[in-house]
Design a protein around this motif. Sequence first.
Motif, PDB file in Angstrom:
ATOM      1  N   UNK A 138      79.982 -29.207  65.958  1.00  0.00           N
ATOM      2  CA  UNK A 138      80.138 -29.997  64.733  1.00  0.00           C
ATOM      3  C   UNK A 138      81.556 -30.543  64.598  1.00  0.00           C
ATOM      4  N   UNK A 139      82.543 -29.766  65.028  1.00  0.00           N
ATOM      5  CA  UNK A 139      83.938 -30.224  64.947  1.00  0.00           C
ATOM      6  C   UNK A 139      84.195 -31.393  65.887  1.00  0.00           C
ATOM      7  N   UNK A 140      83.495 -31.428  67.010  1.00  0.00           N
ATOM      8  CA  UNK A 140      83.652 -32.516  67.981  1.00  0.00           C
ATOM      9  C   UNK A 140      82.787 -33.711  67.594  1.00  0.00           C
ATOM     10  N   UNK A 141      81.569 -33.453  67.147  1.00  0.00           N
ATOM     11  CA  UNK A 141      80.635 -34.529  66.842  1.00  0.00           C
ATOM     12  C   UNK A 141      79.897 -34.949  68.095  1.00  0.00           C
ATOM     13  N   UNK A 142      78.809 -35.624  67.948  1.00  0.00           N
ATOM     14  CA  UNK A 142      78.003 -36.037  69.094  1.00  0.00           C
ATOM     15  C   UNK A 142      76.988 -34.978  69.472  1.00  0.00           C
ATOM     16  N   UNK A 143      76.282 -35.225  70.549  1.00  0.00           N
ATOM     17  CA  UNK A 143      75.232 -34.314  71.002  1.00  0.00           C
ATOM     18  C   UNK A 143      75.515 -33.894  72.444  1.00  0.00           C
ATOM     19  N   UNK A 144      75.969 -32.647  72.647  1.00  0.00           N
ATOM     20  CA  UNK A 144      76.288 -32.207  74.010  1.00  0.00           C
ATOM     21  C   UNK A 144      75.067 -32.105  74.922  1.00  0.00           C
ATOM     22  N   UNK A 145      73.878 -32.036  74.340  1.00  0.00           N
ATOM     23  CA  UNK A 145      72.666 -31.959  75.159  1.00  0.00           C
ATOM     24  C   UNK A 145      72.318 -33.292  75.809  1.00  0.00           C
ATOM     25  N   UNK A 146      72.759 -34.386  75.208  1.00  0.00           N
ATOM     26  CA  UNK A 146      72.413 -35.704  75.745  1.00  0.00           C
ATOM     27  C   UNK A 146      73.617 -36.494  76.243  1.00  0.00           C
ATOM     28  N   UNK A 147      74.822 -36.035  75.906  1.00  0.00           N
ATOM     29  CA  UNK A 147      76.029 -36.771  76.281  1.00  0.00           C
ATOM     30  C   UNK A 147      76.987 -35.849  77.027  1.00  0.00           C
ATOM     31  N   UNK A 148      77.113 -36.024  78.341  1.00  0.00           N
ATOM     32  CA  UNK A 148      78.005 -35.166  79.130  1.00  0.00           C
ATOM     33  C   UNK A 148      79.462 -35.203  78.652  1.00  0.00           C
ATOM     34  N   UNK A 149      79.895 -36.356  78.135  1.00  0.00           N
ATOM     35  CA  UNK A 149      81.277 -36.446  77.625  1.00  0.00           C
ATOM     36  C   UNK A 149      81.449 -35.542  76.398  1.00  0.00           C
ATOM     37  N   UNK A 150      80.465 -35.528  75.533  1.00  0.00           N
ATOM     38  CA  UNK A 150      80.535 -34.650  74.360  1.00  0.00           C
ATOM     39  C   UNK A 150      80.544 -33.190  74.796  1.00  0.00           C
ATOM     40  N   UNK A 151      79.686 -32.871  75.747  1.00  0.00           N
ATOM     41  CA  UNK A 151      79.653 -31.495  76.242  1.00  0.00           C
ATOM     42  C   UNK A 151      81.020 -31.086  76.795  1.00  0.00           C
ATOM     43  N   UNK A 152      81.655 -31.960  77.548  1.00  0.00           N
ATOM     44  CA  UNK A 152      82.973 -31.658  78.114  1.00  0.00           C
ATOM     45  C   UNK A 152      84.013 -31.467  77.011  1.00  0.00           C
ATOM     46  N   UNK A 153      83.950 -32.287  75.970  1.00  0.00           N
ATOM     47  CA  UNK A 153      84.900 -32.175  74.847  1.00  0.00           C
ATOM     48  C   UNK A 153      84.683 -30.888  74.065  1.00  0.00           C
ATOM     49  N   UNK A 154      83.429 -30.497  73.901  1.00  0.00           N
ATOM     50  CA  UNK A 154      83.128 -29.244  73.203  1.00  0.00           C
ATOM     51  C   UNK A 154      83.700 -28.061  73.984  1.00  0.00           C
ATOM     52  N   UNK A 155      83.461 -28.050  75.293  1.00  0.00           N
ATOM     53  CA  UNK A 155      83.980 -26.964  76.129  1.00  0.00           C
ATOM     54  C   UNK A 155      85.503 -26.965  76.106  1.00  0.00           C
ATOM     55  N   UNK A 156      86.122 -28.145  76.170  1.00  0.00           N
ATOM     56  CA  UNK A 156      87.584 -28.236  76.133  1.00  0.00           C
ATOM     57  C   UNK A 156      88.136 -27.700  74.815  1.00  0.00           C
ATOM     58  N   UNK A 157      87.490 -28.031  73.714  1.00  0.00           N
ATOM     59  CA  UNK A 157      87.924 -27.567  72.398  1.00  0.00           C
ATOM     60  C   UNK A 157      87.845 -26.044  72.305  1.00  0.00           C
ATOM     61  N   UNK A 158      86.707 -25.508  72.710  1.00  0.00           N
ATOM     62  CA  UNK A 158      86.524 -24.058  72.686  1.00  0.00           C
ATOM     63  C   UNK A 158      87.532 -23.380  73.617  1.00  0.00           C
ATOM     64  N   UNK A 159      87.689 -23.909  74.822  1.00  0.00           N
ATOM     65  CA  UNK A 159      88.598 -23.306  75.796  1.00  0.00           C
ATOM     66  C   UNK A 159      90.039 -23.321  75.291  1.00  0.00           C
ATOM     67  N   UNK A 160      90.435 -24.392  74.641  1.00  0.00           N
ATOM     68  CA  UNK A 160      91.803 -24.474  74.132  1.00  0.00           C
ATOM     69  C   UNK A 160      92.020 -23.450  73.023  1.00  0.00           C
ATOM     70  N   UNK A 161      91.124 -23.385  72.055  1.00  0.00           N
ATOM     71  CA  UNK A 161      91.274 -22.415  70.962  1.00  0.00           C
ATOM     72  C   UNK A 161      91.230 -20.985  71.517  1.00  0.00           C
TER      73      UNK A 161
END
Length: 191
Positions: A138-161
């Motif tokens: 939700x913090x990233x926005x988008x749908x990680x199931x359908x958008x590989x870029x969103x999935x990468x951003x979600x993982x990056x956000x989690x990994x950074x925190x």
Amino acid sequence: MTDETGRLPYHHGDLRAALIAATEAIIAERGVDGFSLREAARRAGVSPAAPAHHFGDARGLLTAVAVHAFNALADVTRAATAGVSDPVEKRLAMGQAYIRYALSQRARFDLMFRKTLLDRDDPALKEAGERCFAVVVEAIGGDPDTDPRTEARVIACWALAHGLARLKLDGALIEDGDPDFVPMVLKTLSV
């Protein structure tokens, strides 16, 4: 919370909660590696065999504690992002809440990611982990199931925190007392 013998007060009918509380107290005092099922039973005021009725074994009890920990983290991060509409500020709020939780709940945080100690197939553990992950999505926005870029951003956000939290817990992050350091790093996720 404990009596003079170190036991948590146990009231019949709530053995599950008493054992979870005892386990949380043990890991807070001794770390995850200092946990023993026998000690949890002793502190709950029951026989060493009693935990098996609710949890099966130490892995089951630690998994139940991890479920509570993941749900608490989801609640904390969701509360921090509630009402924040700016995407960068939302990620910042989520990351800061994640780090605060890790620092204030070190024993829980350490347990949550010790997968060898947990029953990874436990449905409640999976659901609690998904609740946490949903806040990052939700913090990233988008749908990680359908958008590989969103999935990468979600993982990056989690990994950074998570990485910043782990570095702070391990004493490896030197900030020179700059209160803006962690927010500045977290804001790099604005891309």
